[in-house]
Design a protein around this motif. Sequence first.
Motif: not given
Length: 301
Positions: A61-68, A290-301
């Motif tokens: 997972s790689s965070l990309l912010g879109v502050p729109l 917390k949602l970002v953390r758990e989504l990270t776990a779903k994406i990363s492997k």
Amino acid sequence: MKNIGKMGIHYLQRLNAANVPKDLIEKGQNRVIEASLTLIRERAKLKGELLRALGGVVASSSLLGVPLGHNSSFLQGPAFAPPRIREAIWCGSTNSTTEEGEDLKDPRVLTDVGDVPVQELRDCGVDDDRLMSIISESVKLVMEEEPLRPLVLGGDHSISFPVVRAVSEKLGGPVDILHLDAHPDIYHEFEGNKYSHASSFARIMEGGYARRLLQKLGEGVKGVYISVDLDCLDPAFAPGVSHIEPGGLSFRDVLNILHNLKGDVVAADVVEFNPQRDTVDGMTAMVAAKLVRELTAKISK
């Protein structure tokens, strides 16, 4: 806050009224756009190189912010969300391990390539057609650096259109979308705005970027994109949203959906957190983190 982001448009109108040559304005905009993309490109390249050197990573997972926030039909506070979510992710009051046992401090699990500079681009008079293309290009730059996969921090829900478009085009076909939201976001346009946050999934479906749009459970789908609008949660769990809808899901309901999802998660977004409506102790920021953390776990492997 209704006028946030309009300063650049008004500035451009004044330049046009003063008969400043259009090619001069366009050349300046192109330089700013290229500088914006260069920073994301080089950060993604660095993170990708490091992960490939470490080895053993299939997806990260790689965070990309879109502050729109200017495509919101009500409040525009989601423009301020990405830094608040990042702050909450690394808050010392909680640990960095997900419920599925992934440690976010491991660079093989989570990296960060920064933000698309939305307000700076709009300050230069970049319109929404070009801005959506810049967001799509930024997502593609992340995906070009394997094993990076984009986990996007909104921003209002209009950002899902350019992000999904980029993911679909990069993968060479439509994706399945798990969409958790209090609203379907399928207006053809809203208040005359085809890029409204209420129209993002209309743009996605008409563009053929999704094979299936699932607004309930998503077991069994493959090549899935997850979009989580925080207003899917009951306001008891996430009061810091622009459109409060009582009677929503509990936080554990959402986590159970994510944890039980069977499929290859190729990208995701978390949107519509409005820090200006959050509690003083940042409760909704912590929920988003917390949602970002758990989504990270779903994406990363």
